[in-house]
Design a protein around this motif. Structure first.
Motif, PDB file in Angstrom:
ATOM      1  N   LEU A  72      42.104 -19.238  31.297  1.00  0.00           N
ATOM      2  CA  LEU A  72      41.131 -18.645  30.957  1.00  0.00           C
ATOM      3  C   LEU A  72      40.405 -19.352  30.030  1.00  0.00           C
ATOM      4  O   LEU A  72      41.372 -19.595  29.130  1.00  0.00           O
ATOM      5  N   ASN A  73      39.101 -19.800  29.898  1.00  0.00           N
ATOM      6  CA  ASN A  73      38.404 -20.383  28.411  1.00  0.00           C
ATOM      7  C   ASN A  73      37.805 -19.382  28.165  1.00  0.00           C
ATOM      8  O   ASN A  73      36.686 -18.570  28.523  1.00  0.00           O
ATOM      9  N   LEU A  74      37.363 -19.656  26.569  1.00  0.00           N
ATOM     10  CA  LEU A  74      36.218 -18.970  26.426  1.00  0.00           C
ATOM     11  C   LEU A  74      35.453 -20.236  26.682  1.00  0.00           C
ATOM     12  O   LEU A  74      35.690 -21.713  25.540  1.00  0.00           O
ATOM     13  N   ILE A  75      34.240 -19.962  27.336  1.00  0.00           N
ATOM     14  CA  ILE A  75      31.966 -20.218  26.687  1.00  0.00           C
ATOM     15  C   ILE A  75      31.911 -20.265  26.090  1.00  0.00           C
ATOM     16  O   ILE A  75      31.425 -19.077  25.468  1.00  0.00           O
ATOM     17  N   ARG A  76      31.174 -21.731  25.334  1.00  0.00           N
ATOM     18  CA  ARG A  76      30.229 -20.978  24.422  1.00  0.00           C
ATOM     19  C   ARG A  76      28.922 -21.460  24.069  1.00  0.00           C
ATOM     20  O   ARG A  76      29.219 -22.968  24.626  1.00  0.00           O
ATOM     21  N   ASN A  77      27.881 -20.874  24.739  1.00  0.00           N
ATOM     22  CA  ASN A  77      26.615 -21.481  25.101  1.00  0.00           C
ATOM     23  C   ASN A  77      26.764 -22.533  26.294  1.00  0.00           C
ATOM     24  O   ASN A  77      25.958 -24.304  26.005  1.00  0.00           O
ATOM     25  N   GLY A  78      27.523 -22.450  27.293  1.00  0.00           N
ATOM     26  CA  GLY A  78      27.842 -23.459  28.100  1.00  0.00           C
ATOM     27  C   GLY A  78      28.779 -24.294  28.232  1.00  0.00           C
ATOM     28  O   GLY A  78      29.196 -25.341  29.106  1.00  0.00           O
ATOM     29  N   ALA A  86      43.830 -20.444  27.950  1.00  0.00           N
ATOM     30  CA  ALA A  86      45.331 -20.133  27.773  1.00  0.00           C
ATOM     31  C   ALA A  86      45.367 -20.623  28.940  1.00  0.00           C
ATOM     32  O   ALA A  86      44.511 -19.845  30.121  1.00  0.00           O
ATOM     33  N   THR A  87      45.910 -21.068  29.538  1.00  0.00           N
ATOM     34  CA  THR A  87      46.936 -21.266  31.084  1.00  0.00           C
ATOM     35  C   THR A  87      48.302 -21.053  30.862  1.00  0.00           C
ATOM     36  O   THR A  87      48.949 -21.565  31.099  1.00  0.00           O
ATOM     37  N   VAL A  88      48.473 -21.136  32.358  1.00  0.00           N
ATOM     38  CA  VAL A  88      49.340 -20.548  33.353  1.00  0.00           C
ATOM     39  C   VAL A  88      49.609 -21.830  34.400  1.00  0.00           C
ATOM     40  O   VAL A  88      49.334 -21.880  35.153  1.00  0.00           O
ATOM     41  N   THR A  89      51.016 -22.318  35.201  1.00  0.00           N
ATOM     42  CA  THR A  89      51.121 -22.269  36.032  1.00  0.00           C
ATOM     43  C   THR A  89      52.026 -21.516  36.718  1.00  0.00           C
ATOM     44  O   THR A  89      53.085 -21.082  36.399  1.00  0.00           O
ATOM     45  N   GLN A 122      35.859 -17.700  31.294  1.00  0.00           N
ATOM     46  CA  GLN A 122      34.971 -18.406  32.404  1.00  0.00           C
ATOM     47  C   GLN A 122      37.091 -18.652  32.829  1.00  0.00           C
ATOM     48  O   GLN A 122      37.965 -18.902  32.397  1.00  0.00           O
ATOM     49  N   ALA A 123      37.106 -18.797  34.148  1.00  0.00           N
ATOM     50  CA  ALA A 123      38.315 -18.727  35.189  1.00  0.00           C
ATOM     51  C   ALA A 123      38.372 -20.131  35.390  1.00  0.00           C
ATOM     52  O   ALA A 123      37.408 -20.992  35.696  1.00  0.00           O
ATOM     53  N   THR A 124      39.955 -20.934  35.160  1.00  0.00           N
ATOM     54  CA  THR A 124      39.521 -22.282  35.483  1.00  0.00           C
ATOM     55  C   THR A 124      40.401 -22.637  37.033  1.00  0.00           C
ATOM     56  O   THR A 124      40.155 -23.680  37.159  1.00  0.00           O
ATOM     57  N   ALA A 125      40.480 -21.639  37.868  1.00  0.00           N
ATOM     58  CA  ALA A 125      40.894 -22.132  39.056  1.00  0.00           C
ATOM     59  C   ALA A 125      40.522 -19.867  39.244  1.00  0.00           C
ATOM     60  O   ALA A 125      40.491 -19.376  38.676  1.00  0.00           O
ATOM     61  N   ALA A 126      40.921 -20.022  41.470  1.00  0.00           N
ATOM     62  CA  ALA A 126      40.627 -18.446  41.406  1.00  0.00           C
ATOM     63  C   ALA A 126      41.717 -18.197  41.245  1.00  0.00           C
ATOM     64  O   ALA A 126      42.916 -18.301  41.225  1.00  0.00           O
ATOM     65  N   GLY A 127      41.682 -16.333  41.311  1.00  0.00           N
ATOM     66  CA  GLY A 127      42.836 -15.421  40.738  1.00  0.00           C
ATOM     67  C   GLY A 127      41.986 -13.685  40.803  1.00  0.00           C
ATOM     68  O   GLY A 127      40.678 -13.800  40.652  1.00  0.00           O
ATOM     69  N   THR A 128      42.746 -13.133  40.732  1.00  0.00           N
ATOM     70  CA  THR A 128      42.448 -11.699  39.884  1.00  0.00           C
ATOM     71  C   THR A 128      42.538 -11.709  38.882  1.00  0.00           C
ATOM     72  O   THR A 128      44.029 -11.775  38.234  1.00  0.00           O
TER      73      THR A 128
END
Length: 140
Positions: A72-78, A86-89, A122-128
């Motif tokens: 998940l990423n924090l997006i500011r004004n796009g 934060a990312t996990v494999t 924003q999610a970086t990949a598809a998930g729940t």
């Protein structure tokens, strides 16, 4: 009587939501929303901030649809906020807890420049995504 309370928001989504790659997380419940510097209509994907210094924290459970990196990423004004991610494999079907914290400065606006910040997760990949909590506190 509460006077001069700083602006603060804690918005959550406890129920699982499926998010596509590059999709935004929605936050249906505002557990706390005080002050006038933070705006978030319950159910929206966007949190709006006006001038100030803010602490933003996120905690979430994430289950990838396919094996590989998900986050998940924090997006500011796009635009992605550097370091607010934060990312996990992960393995398909396994659930991981991820979190991040960052400080953001929102400069004052004037008649020709709108510096207000619109934040999204924003999610970086598809998930729940489940048990997600986003807190924003105006520090100054």
């Amino acid at each position: 009587m509460i006077c001069n309370q700083k602006s603060a928001l804690t918005t959550v989504a406890t129920a699982a939501q499926t998010v596509t790659a590059n999709g935004f997380v929605s936050f249906p419940t505002n557990n706390l929303l005080t002050g006038v510097s933070i705006k978030h209509p319950a159910g929206s994907t966007s949190v709006n901030l006006i001038q100030g210094l803010y602490l933003v924290t996120l905690n979430a459970d994430i289950t990838p649809t396919a094996a590989g990196d998900i986050g998940l990423n924090l997006i500011r004004n796009g635009v992605a906020v550097p370091g607010a991610e934060a990312t996990v494999t992960g393995a398909t079907g396994d659930t991981y807890n991820i979190s991040f914290a960052t400080l953001l400065r929102v400069l004052p606006s004037c008649c020709v420049i709108d510096n207000n910040a619109a934040l999204q997760v924003q999610a970086t990949a598809a998930g729940t995504i489940s048990n997600v909590s986003l807190s924003v506190i105006k520090m100054a």
